[in-house]
Design an enzyme around this catalytic site. Structure first.
Site, PDB file in Angstrom:
ATOM      1  N   CYS D  94      43.135   8.629 -39.958  1.00  0.00           N
ATOM      2  CA  CYS D  94      42.008   8.082 -40.674  1.00  0.00           C
ATOM      3  C   CYS D  94      41.537   6.820 -39.962  1.00  0.00           C
ATOM      4  O   CYS D  94      42.365   6.025 -39.511  1.00  0.00           O
ATOM      5  CB  CYS D  94      42.565   7.712 -42.059  1.00  0.00           C
ATOM      6  SG  CYS D  94      41.364   7.236 -43.234  1.00  0.00           S
ATOM      7  N   ASP D  97      42.952   3.820 -41.639  1.00  0.00           N
ATOM      8  CA  ASP D  97      44.382   3.573 -41.410  1.00  0.00           C
ATOM      9  C   ASP D  97      44.623   2.620 -40.238  1.00  0.00           C
ATOM     10  O   ASP D  97      45.594   1.864 -40.248  1.00  0.00           O
ATOM     11  CB  ASP D  97      45.099   4.895 -41.092  1.00  0.00           C
ATOM     12  CG  ASP D  97      45.350   5.714 -42.353  1.00  0.00           C
ATOM     13  OD1 ASP D  97      45.229   5.153 -43.456  1.00  0.00           O
ATOM     14  OD2 ASP D  97      45.645   6.904 -42.212  1.00  0.00           O
ATOM     15  N   CYS D 157      40.442  11.107 -45.353  1.00  0.00           N
ATOM     16  CA  CYS D 157      40.475  10.687 -43.956  1.00  0.00           C
ATOM     17  C   CYS D 157      39.424  11.377 -43.112  1.00  0.00           C
ATOM     18  O   CYS D 157      38.827  10.757 -42.231  1.00  0.00           O
ATOM     19  CB  CYS D 157      41.849  10.942 -43.360  1.00  0.00           C
ATOM     20  SG  CYS D 157      43.027   9.740 -43.953  1.00  0.00           S
TER      21      CYS D 157
END
Lengths: 220, 480, 480, 220
Positions: D94, D97, D157
């Site tokens: 993602c 992330d 994501c």
């Protein structure tokens, strides 16, 4: 050029009056930057200590300290003419010597001298390809015609100087009408010629080269 | 005179440098009660004004020098701006502070010994020495300890020279606090401090002249002096040997310092913006009142100790520079722990300097371990030596800097190596390797035949060892 | 089949690298008649395309890197121009030529052995091997020798990858002949050649991606891989581990090379101007017709030799990379002289690799000697290790670069040091010192208590040794 | 901001649905750049291998290779989002992330992602002082409001991207009217907030910190 040639010729002749077979090894030893003791000089020349002592008597200007030689032409004792060889800070009696000795020693060198009167420094680098990096570029060397060479130092050297420009040399020229000033490059060519004359004469006199390469320090 | 009483401490240490800390740590680890007394900054010479700041500045100057000197590598072109001396000094200060905290100050709490800031002096008698401590707040206290350690170090020393005291001269300590790079600098001295400071300031941009009494690093091999003279000349440092400085004065008009020196019987004047005296360091013992407690002091102010580090008073010991022994922080560190073992465990440990490495952190560096040629001869060893110019070391060739050499001195009878000296990049690491060689009693033949990685500077040690039996000009790469 | 006749030579050497020269020198010194046969450039890999040119270029790139990286020293400001690759390569070429002349070509005449330029192949039988030499001028000659040495070295090897042969890929040899710095470069491999080339080109200005099958330097300690990964990341090199290159192609439009790799089960495409294969080197034995004379060749083309370097034909020996033994020029050199001693003096000398140092000349360098942790365990040694981060080494602190470590593996029973690995500036010199430590069978306690100069990188070895008994975070400077 | 807060809140809540006491140690192990075997994960979490295997069943997106874990959020398997930590070349499922994990791992990181459609790279450096060196400076991150978090990867994501500019994100915004794009700095602030929420919750749940500092490799 005539004048210079005359000077050169006389200098060459007079240089050889000195005992080159003694003087050249001495020069090499002094270039290491340490006082030279007589036995070391005897060893370097292959003569006896007694012979060397006798020969040295004929060299009146030689400089001693504590019984060891510290200068003859090339000297450890400060003068206005600095000659740096292999990191050793040496001096010469004579401005012109700074341009002769590198050839005799077979090495490059850095030269620094001071213009008489003003103290303006003149810097010259001498390498295998001649005099490089003359600073200032206008710098000249004064020369006189030596008359009495029994003392090279007083008769000749004391009148040879670096000046930062021909203009700076004017007062000296006025005081020495027999003198002349030449660009550093010309003076260097003169010096190289003198050095080669000496080396050739010496090589002829001896079977082997007079100037040994710097030796590796004796081990143990 | 006070009555003898029970000791307040097992060990009272005067000073807080490498020797003091080594002793305090060792004694604390043995469960002893330790007091440390320091009148100034914690940490002593090494971290505050010696090894650490000088090597930090030299490392920075070296980076700049590499950028100015890369022309020897075809195709690489680099440049350097003038040095921002304030930033450089501030960076050095902060590095020193970090190390002082990590390696000194914070350890006191972690080990848990007592520290008093103040000036210490002995009172009492030889039989019952007492330490009197005058605090910075004018407080006074007396302490009795079973053993005392004098670890007060050394300070820069200047010889008596006409006019010197009137000149605002620098020492290595104050030079490393300057807030501008001096235009020109005379460095007076020829030992390792003089050499390092001369190259440091030359590389920062000063025009440096070095006035040396005999030769550079006169206790080391003459080849080392010559090699360093050549390096210094290349970097524009003027080295004047056989110079005896006779007078120093400040020229009112310019503020320049003018030094007059006798050079081989002649005289010369030297002029520079600043004048740095680096003529050695002397032990610091004045004010300690050592004579009152029966501690003998030598001509240079050093505490005279035996090889076990006890002074003439068996309860008073000394460690580090104050003993007049070789001035290295690792000597002080060794002293500190040996002294504790001897005082508390009656270990009878002695200091053995035979394989003590000595490094000067110029670049190329100069380093040595064991005996010089001259020392070996003086010790009655029939010896044989080889000097390998770095032109024969492939690492130096690929670095395009072959200035320097590696010299090995060996016992002619046994072939055992008794001394190694090098002028080379990484010479300090070579000397460290040399310690192992000497400790293991290796011979030149052994070293000549051991593995050694090609294209390291250390390979020079192997090639120098090979040169005892072989003409190295006829060695192929890695042929043995 | 020709009749057995008297030998023309005592030793015929095929090849002219480090192993060949070591053997020829040794044999000539023993008074033997030696013939050397070389089909290409005299000197072999090390001087022509290996150690010497790579380390020369790395040294130049390092000077540039120092100028670009001096920002870590407050107050110092330096800069670098783009690299003039032609000048750099020309400078390298001239250095190589000088060394080839000095250390190889000129020695042939000085020692006086015979050299023939041409391609050699064995003819005859196992009992009577003969060497047939085809000259570059199409001449042919046959030579009989009492002994033969195969010292033909190795060449870069590329694994079978789809499309690779169609791509104009570089090897370390051709990469070091480029006349421009590639804008971007994929380096395929993770061994020392890949590491050195990746850092070299990154420091010359390429954007470098390294595709590695497992980890960097996978035969060395895992800490070394991690430390180098961190350094490479700092220098903008992208290291992709666990990458299996599955195909390579040139994109017609851009001329870029596009490599597809499987990475942990996923796929990724990598693109760069140039693609350098550095996946190892393989022995060069094709065309030698070794089977005809009873010389056994292994899976990778290596001449199978015993530890005395004899092949399965007792008159035919091998030395250097062609044996498949560790690919270091000093191994080849040792092989050459050992082989001669065994062939002519029946010396029974064996190669002992136990303390063979291994250096990768990145900066910081990676170097090791003796066993890794894993190797010690595999050898059944109950061992104990310490990993000292360079944050604990004062030299690294003053250099303001503490990336790296020193790891010591010791026998738990005896304390004897069996392996040392370092990632550090000067790691190669540390490994050289490590050889002496291992050869002398020193223990961690011995090394911890020997003298070591402060502020050298080698001091890290001592501190690492101290860390076996002491918490180094509580070590003061030089306290032991 | 409202929209973003909503996203953030939802993400925080959903993040904690996962077993953070398992996931955070796994993240730390994966950050070393090597596949993680189940016994090692069990050791790191202080659970039995059996317990860990059971817990992993609840994490459907987890990536395996040869029986070892190579990715969960942070992955060794290439994606468009590269995250370089301690010299290890990692990836994330993602985009967001990349801005959460550095805080969770307590480290600085370098991020490189590719703008969907054009492939123009976006590079971000994340240090202790936040997101530095965003290149190009106009870069944005797209966010959606996750509805079904059983598979974080597909739900969320796959819709979070880096774009080199808001203009480049226009086609995506048109296709995802419920989405939004925010500057990298804002997305980073969001990521840090999420990470801290997770760390705090985890720290509360356990007596000791969930994320251990990288350990020195076990010796011998």
């Amino acid at each position: 050029m005539n004048q210079k040639n005359t000077v050169a010729r006389q200098l060459s002749a007079s240089g050889l009056d000195q005992d080159a077979s003694l003087w050249l090894p001495l020069l090499t030893l002094l270039a290491h930057g340490d006082p030279v003791d007589i036995p070391a000089l005897a060893a370097a020349t292959g003569r006896s200590v007694q012979e060397v002592r006798l020969a040295l008597v004929a060299m009146p200007d030689i400089e001693y300290e504590d019984g060891r030689i510290v200068g003859w032409g090339l000297t450890l004792r400060p003068t206005a003419h600095r000659l740096e060889v292999h990191g050793e800070q040496l001096y010469t009696w004579c401005a012109l010597d700074t341009l002769i000795f590198p050839t005799l020693l077979g090495t490059s060198a850095r030269i620094e001298s001071a213009t008489p009167g003003t103290g303006v420094p003149v810097r010259v680098s001498v390498g295998p390809d001649g005099a490089t990096a003359v600073s200032p570029a206008t710098a000249v060397v004064s020369l006189v015609n030596p008359k009495d060479m029994t003392s090279v130092r007083s008769a000749f050297c004391n009148q040879v100087h670096y000046f930062d420009s021909p203009e700076s040399a004017q007062p000296w020229l006025e005081a020495h009408p027999e003198g002349e000033v030449v660009p550093v490059a010309d003076a260097y060519a003169l010096g190289v010629g003198l050095a080669q004359t000496m080396l050739t004469a010496e090589a002829t006199a001896r079977a082997q080269p007079a100037v040994a390469p710097p030796q590796q320090a004796g081990c143990c | 005179m006070p009555e003898p009483t029970a000791s307040d401490y097992d060990l009272a240490v005067i000073g807080s440098g490498g020797g003091a800390f080594a002793a305090a740590i060792r004694a604390t680890n043995l469960g002893k009660r330790v007091l440390m007394v320091e009148r100034s900054t914690i940490g002593g010479t090494c971290v505050n004004t010696g090894c650490v700041p000088s090597k930090a500045l030299l490392a920075a100057a070296q980076a700049r020098h590499v950028a100015l000197d890369s022309g020897r590598f075809p195709g690489i072109s680099t440049a350097a701006d003038p040095v921002d001396m304030r930033a450089l000094i501030e960076g050095k200060r902060s590095l020193v502070e970090g190390l002082r905290a990590d390696k000194y100050v914070d350890l006191i709490g972690e080990y848990g010994w007592d520290l008093r800031q103040g000036t210490a002096a002995f009172v009492g008698t030889a039989a019952d020495p007492v330490l009197e401590i005058s605090g910075q707040d004018a407080s006074r206290s007396s302490v009795r300890a079973a053993h005392y350690l004098v670890a007060t170090g050394s300070r820069p020393w200047a010889p008596p020279v006409e006019g010197l005291e009137a000149v605002d001269y620098l020492t290595s300590t104050t030079a490393m606090e300057l807030d501008a790079v001096p235009e020109s600098l005379i460095v007076f001295g020829g030992g390792y401090v003089a050499l390092e400071q001369a190259q440091l300031f030359a590389r920062l941009g000063s025009k440096v002249t070095l006035l040396v009494r005999s030769r550079l690093a006169s206790h080391e091999e003459p080849e080392a002096s010559r090699a360093l003279s050549g390096v210094f000349a290349d970097e524009g440092i003027r080295v004047v040997r056989r110079a005896t400085v006779t007078s120093v004065r400040t020229e009112a008009q310019s503020g320049d310092v003018i030094a007059t020196a006798t050079v081989s019987g002649g005289n010369e004047e030297f002029r520079a913006t600043k004048f740095l005296v680096a003529t050695g360091r002397r032990p610091v013992t004045t004010g300690l009142n050592l004579e009152a407690v029966g501690v003998q002091v030598g001509d240079r102010g050093e505490v005279v100790v035996d090889n076990r580090l006890a002074s003439s008073n068996p309860r008073i010991w000394a460690a580090g520079d104050v003993t007049g022994h070789p001035q290295f922080v690792y000597v002080a560190g060794a002293h500190g722990s040996i002294m504790v073992d001897n005082a508390f465990n009656d270990a009878g440990r002695e200091v053995d300097y035979r394989h003590l490495p000595r490094v000067t952190f110029t670049s190329p560096a100069m380093a040595a371990v064991g005996m010089t040629d001259e020392e070996a001869n003086a010790a009655g060893i029939r010896c044989v030596c080889r000097v390998l110019p770095l032109d024969y070391v492939p690492r130096a060739l690929v670095n395009r800097d072959t200035r320097g050499f590696i010299k090995i001195v060996a016992d002619a009878t046994t072939g055992r190596i008794v001394g190694i000296t090098a002028v080379a990049q990484e010479a300090g690491d070579l000397a460290a390797a040399g310690v192992y060689i000497l400790e293991a009693h290796m011979t030149v033949d052994q070293v000549a035949n051991m593995w050694c990685p090609y294209l390291t500077m250390a390979e020079g040690i192997k090639i120098a060892a090979q040169s005892f039996r072989t003409d190295v000009s006829k060695l192929s790469c890695c042929a043995t």
